[in-house]
Write a protein that holds these residues in place. Structure first.
Motif, mmCIF file in Angstrom:
data_model
loop_
_atom_site.group_PDB
_atom_site.id
_atom_site.type_symbol
_atom_site.label_atom_id
_atom_site.label_comp_id
_atom_site.label_asym_id
_atom_site.label_seq_id
_atom_site.Cartn_x
_atom_site.Cartn_y
_atom_site.Cartn_z
ATOM 1 N N UNK A 20 0.831 -1.217 0.000
ATOM 2 C CA UNK A 20 0.000 0.000 0.000
ATOM 3 C C UNK A 20 0.865 1.266 0.000
ATOM 4 N N UNK A 21 0.337 2.306 -0.622
ATOM 5 C CA UNK A 21 1.078 3.562 -0.719
ATOM 6 C C UNK A 21 1.471 4.091 0.660
ATOM 7 N N UNK A 22 0.558 3.993 1.650
ATOM 8 C CA UNK A 22 0.889 4.526 2.978
ATOM 9 C C UNK A 22 2.076 3.786 3.587
ATOM 10 N N UNK A 23 2.179 2.488 3.316
ATOM 11 C CA UNK A 23 3.302 1.706 3.849
ATOM 12 C C UNK A 23 4.609 2.128 3.182
ATOM 13 N N UNK A 36 0.595 9.398 3.248
ATOM 14 C CA UNK A 36 0.784 9.006 4.641
ATOM 15 C C UNK A 36 -0.515 8.617 5.311
ATOM 16 N N UNK A 37 -1.620 8.895 4.651
ATOM 17 C CA UNK A 37 -2.941 8.594 5.193
ATOM 18 C C UNK A 37 -3.315 7.143 4.877
ATOM 19 N N UNK A 38 -3.726 6.415 5.877
ATOM 20 C CA UNK A 38 -4.119 5.014 5.686
ATOM 21 C C UNK A 38 -5.469 4.862 4.996
ATOM 22 N N UNK A 39 -6.238 5.917 4.944
ATOM 23 C CA UNK A 39 -7.587 5.839 4.382
ATOM 24 C C UNK A 39 -7.561 5.844 2.933
#
Length: 118
Positions: free
Chosen positions: A95-98, A115-118
């Motif tokens: 995922x991008x946030x990871x 940086x947002x997990x949503x």
């Protein structure tokens, strides 16, 4: 021999990895691909062009990625190795946030929306 325009370089395995990382990174940075393997001649070229760069290695969390990581550790002992969580296995599928968290931990500037997990 290719001249690199930026002082920071991330080495990834494939073009899908490069595309994904490129969208997340905010600062000017070179992202180069091994395409899964790296020939001796290409490695020699990289040693010449990367000697004065900040090199980061971001490869998949699988056996092929670990084999490549070991090779790059030998050739670029000063490189910083970045690791994705093993549950994602591949950089391209993480995922991008990871990925943003991994990159920011290495002091690589990222677009804040990742940086947002949503």
């Amino acid at each position: 021999m290719r001249i690199l325009a930026h002082d920071k370089v991330i080495i990834v395995e494939g073009t899908s990895d490069r595309r994904k990382v490129k969208t997340i990174v905010k600062e000017p940075i070179e992202i180069i691909c091994t395409n899964g393997t790296i020939s001796a001649s290409l490695l020699d070229e990289w040693i010449d062009i990367l000697y004065d760069k900040d090199v980061y290695v971001l490869v998949d969390a699988d056996s092929a990625g670990e084999k490549l990581r070991k090779q790059l550790k030998r050739e670029f002992p000063r490189a910083e190795h970045l690791y994705i969580d093993k549950m994602y296995r591949e950089v391209a599928s993480a995922p991008e946030f990871h990925l943003a968290a991994v990159l920011i931990a290495a002091n690589i500037e990222v677009h804040t929306q990742y940086l947002d997990r949503g």
